[in-house]
Design a protein around this motif. Structure first.
Motif, short mmCIF file in Angstrom:
data_model
loop_
_atom_site.label_atom_id
_atom_site.label_comp_id
_atom_site.label_asym_id
_atom_site.label_seq_id
_atom_site.Cartn_x
_atom_site.Cartn_y
_atom_site.Cartn_z
N SER A 37 0.86 -1.19 0.00
CA SER A 37 0.00 0.00 0.00
C SER A 37 0.89 1.23 0.00
O SER A 37 1.93 1.26 0.66
CB SER A 37 -0.90 0.00 1.24
OG SER A 37 -1.62 1.22 1.34
N LYS A 68 -3.24 0.78 -3.44
CA LYS A 68 -2.55 -0.50 -3.29
C LYS A 68 -2.06 -0.93 -4.67
O LYS A 68 -2.51 -0.42 -5.70
CB LYS A 68 -3.47 -1.56 -2.71
CG LYS A 68 -4.58 -1.98 -3.66
CD LYS A 68 -5.23 -3.26 -3.20
CE LYS A 68 -6.29 -3.70 -4.21
NZ LYS A 68 -5.73 -4.03 -5.54
N SER A 113 -2.43 -6.14 1.18
CA SER A 113 -2.33 -4.74 0.76
C SER A 113 -3.71 -4.09 0.69
O SER A 113 -3.87 -2.91 1.01
CB SER A 113 -1.60 -4.63 -0.59
OG SER A 113 -2.37 -5.19 -1.63
#
Length: 586
Positions: A17, A32, A73
Motif C-alpha cells: 500500500s 494499493k 495490501s
C-alpha cells in the motif's frame, strides 16, 4: 511537481500500500498495488488529466508499506482510508443506504421498512435491498392490509382501530394460535421471495366479493394492488435456471469518469439496480474494489458476487469471504453484458452534466483560493448548534470536499450542561473537534466556514489559536432577513464575491446543510420524548447506557431521586454526576 526519480528507483517491485502526502504531511491518497514501483512510477511518468492531475500536483512526498500478498495490501489500504479519509480517495456521491423489508421474528411479528441493517443481528428476516423506496412502502402497506399482523411497536392495553377494521388479530387481548401466525409468516416470506400465487389468489377472491357486494371502490383498489404486483414481480423476472441470490457488478470507464452498475438479484428477481458515476484517478480495478468495500460497508453482503473479467475474482472473494463468479458464457454472462450496457448508457446521459458541475466546483475553489491567498483548498468544515428546552445544546459539523458533502465525516456533539448560549456552545464544539487534530487523531481541514460574521469568526480564531493550529477561517454574514449577504475573511474584510456567482452558491449550500444537520439532530431527539431527549444529550451516554438507565429507573423522577452511587453502577462516577446536572435542569 517534485522530481521523485531517485526515490522511485528504490521502491521495491513487491505488493503493498502506498500513501501520498501534501506539503503539510497530510495523507491525501491511499492506494494499493501488486507492483509498488510500477504503480508509483505511473503517476509521475505519464500524462495525467482531471482528478489524477490534481492529485499529482498536490503530492509533496509518498510512503509505502510492503505486504506479503495483494489481499494484505487491500486490507491495509482500507484500514488507512478509514483512519485518514484521504480527500482524493473515492467519495460516494450517492451515500444513502437502501431500505430492506423486515418480517420480525417476534412472538407476534410485524412487517416494516428498515435502513440501518448493519445493526441487525438476525439478517435472515431481511428482504431487499429496495432501491425503489416507493415500491418497498407499497409492498409493506399491501401486505399489512392483507394480513392481520401486529401493527403497534408495543402491545397496547386495549384493542385498537386496526383490530376493528380486521387488519390486526388483537394480540394485546385475544389468544392467537401459533399455527395461524406461522401460516401468515410462511405466505408472506413466499411473496417476498417472489412467489405471488397465494397473495394474488387472496386479492382476487376479495375483489370478487367486493364486486358482488357492489363495493366498486374497494374492487378498484384491489385491482390496483394486482397491477402493482404484476409490475414489481413479473416484469422483474429473470430467466435463470434456478433462483439465484447474488449481486452483479459491471462498469464503464471514459476519460476520468467511472460508471458503476450493480444489479440486485434475489430468488431470480431483479429487485433493483444501483448506479453511480465517480471521478476516477485512473486505476479502474483498484477503484472499483475500494468502491465495493465502501458500498457494502453500508448494507448487507450478498451470498455471491458476479463480476466481469477485468476485476480480481480471488481478491474480492478473499476479502469479502463470499463466492465470486466470472461467467464466461450463458445467461449470467448475458446479464454481465447487460450491466455494462446500463453503465455505458448512464455515463452517456450524465457525463456532460458531471463535467460541467466538476468544472464549476473547481473554478469556484480556484476563485476562493485566490481570494484567501491559499496554496491548497479542498476540505472545508462548518458548524452549527441547536438547543432543547431552551437550555440543552447540541452541535453539528458537516464536511465538504471540493464543495461535495462527505457525509461519512459529519459529526454530532452533545454539549456540557453549563452551556447556556450559542457562542459558548460553538466554543465547546470547535475546541473538541480541533483538540483531536492537535493530538493527531483526525485530519486538519483546509478551511473553516463559520455561520456568521465577526463575532463567530473571533470565537473560532480564539479556540484555534489557543490550540496552536493554523487553519484559515471565513464567515458567511447574514442580513436582517436572515439571508446570506456577504463573505468575510478572518481579518474581518469583506471578500469580493458576487451573490450571483457559483462560489457564493456553493458556500451558501454548506451553510444550509450544516443548519439542516444540526436542526435534524435536535428534532430527532425531541421526537423521542422528554425522558429519551434528556438522556440523548448527556455526554457519555450512548444507546446502550440509555437502555440500561431506562430499564433500571424508568422515569426522570426516579433518576432525579437516585444517588450518585446508584447511577454510577450503570454509567460510571463522572457521567453519573453529569447526568444529575442535566436532570436538575428539567
Amino acid at each position: 511537481m517534485k522530481d521523485f526519480k531517485e526515490k522511485l528507483s528504490l521502491v521495491p517491485t513487491k505488493p503493498g500500500s502506498y500513501q501520498m502526502k501534501n506539503k503539510d504531511g497530510v495523507i491525501i491518497y491511499v492506494g494499493k498495488a501488486k507492483n509498488l514501483q510500477r504503480r508509483l512510477r505511473s503517476y509521475f511518468t505519464r500524462t495525467v488529466t482531471g482528478k489524477t492531475k490534481m492529485l499529482v500536483e498536490d503530492i509533496d512526498d509518498f510512503e509505502y508499506i510492503v505486504t506479503s500478498s495483494e489481499l494484505e495490501s487491500l486490507i491495509l489500504e482500507i484500514t488507512l482510508i478509514k483512519k485518514y479519509d484521504p480527500k482524493y480517495n473515492i467519495l460516494l456521491r450517492d451515500d444513502k443506504s437502501y431500505p430492506y423489508i423486515e418480517l420480525t421474528n417476534d412472538k407476534f411479528p410485524t412487517l416494516k421498512i428498515v435502513r440501518n441493517v448493519k445493526r441487525k443481528k438476525n439478517k435472515n428476516h431481511l428482504y431487499g435491498p429496495y432501491p425503489n423506496v416507493s415500491a418497498a412502502r407499497k409492498t409493506v402497506n399491501m401486505i399489512n392490509r392483507i394480513y392481520p399482523l401486529r401493527k403497534c411497536d408495543n402491545l397496547k392495553k386495549d384493542l385498537c382501530l386496526y383490530y376493528h377494521i380486521n387488519e390486526c388479530l388483537g394480540y394485546c387481548k385475544k389468544e392467537v394460535e401459533k399455527n395461524q401466525i406461522d401460516l401468515m409468516k410462511k405466505e408472506i416470506i413466499s411473496f417476498l421471495k417472489g412467489d405471488s400465487t397465494i397473495i394474488v389468489g387472496k386479492i382476487e377472491k376479495e375483489m370478487q366479493r367486493a364486486s358482488e357486494n357492489l363495493n366498486y371502490e374497494r374492487a378498484l383498489e384491489l385491482k390496483n394492488m394486482l397491477d402493482d404486483i404484476d409490475t414489481t414481480l413479473k416484469k422483474q423476472k429473470i430467466d435463470l435456471n434456478k433462483n439465484y441470490n447474488f449481486d452483479l457488478i459491471n462498469y464503464y470507464y471514459d476519460n476520468n469518469y467511472l460508471a458503476i452498475e450493480i444489479f440486485f438479484i434475489r430468488e431470480g428477481l431483479l429487485f433493483g439496480r444501483h448506479n453511480e458515476i465517480i471521478s476516477s484517478i485512473g486505476d479502474v480495478s483498484n477503484e472499483i474494489t475500494e468502491y465495493l468495500v465502501k458500498f457494502y460497508d453500508k448494507g448487507i453482503l450478498p451470498y455471491e458476487l458476479v463480476i466481469p473479467d477485468e476485476l480480481d475474482e480471488e481478491l474480492l472473494s478473499d476479502y469479502f469471504k463470499i463466492k465470486v463468479l466470472k461467467p464466461k458464457k450463458g445467461k449470467l454472462k448475458n446479464l454481465v453484458c447487460l450491466a455494462y450496457e446500463n453503465a455505458k448508457e448512464q455515463m452517456e446521459l450524465e457525463k456532460e452534466t458531471l463535467k460541467r458541475d466538476d468544472l464549476e466546483r473547481l473554478n469556484a475553489l480556484e476563485e476562493l483560493r485566490g481570494l484567501l491567498g491559499l496554496e491548497q483548498l479542498s476540505r472545508m468544515e462548518s458548524f452549527d448548534n441547536s438547543h432543547l428546552f431552551g437550555t440543552f445544546y447540541v452541535g453539528g459539523m458537516v464536511v465538504f470536499d471540493d464543495f461535495l458533502p462527505n457525509k461519512d465525516l459529519y459529526r454530532k456533539y452533545k454539549i456540557s450542561t453549563e452551556v447556556k448560549d450559542d457562542l459558548s456552545a460553538m466554543k465547546e464544539v470547535i475546541y473538541r473537534r480541533y483538540f483531536k487534530t492537535l493530538m493527531g487523531e483526525v485530519y486538519k481541514p483546509d478551511l473553516i466556514v463559520m455561520d456568521g460574521g465577526q463575532l463567530q469568526i473571533s470565537v473560532c480564531k480564539e479556540i484555534i489559536n489557543s490550540l496552536g493550529l493554523e487553519i484559515p477561517i471565513i464567515g458567511l454574514v447574514k442580513d436582517k432577513n436572515h439571508r446570506t449577504s456577504y463573505i468575510m475573511n478572518e481579518k474581518y474584510e469583506i471578500l469580493n464575491v458576487g451573490k450571483d456567482s457559483k462560489l457564493f452558491l456553493f458556500l451558501t449550500r454548506i451553510q444550509e446543510e450544516v443548519h439542516r444537520y444540526a436542526i435534524s439532530y435536535h428534532r430527532n431527539i425531541k421526537s423521542k420524548g422528554a425522558l429519551s431527549s434528556v438522556l440523548d444529550v448527556v455526554p457519555g451516554i450512548g444507546e446502550k447506557r440509555k437502555k440500561e438507565l431506562l430499564k433500571n429507573f424508568g422515569s426522570l423522577k426516579k433518576m432525579k431521586e437516585a444517588s450518585v452511587d446508584e447511577l454510577e453502577k450503570i454509567v460510571g462516577h463522572d457521567i453519573a454526576l453529569n447526568l444529575l446536572k442535566y436532570l436538575s435542569e428539567v
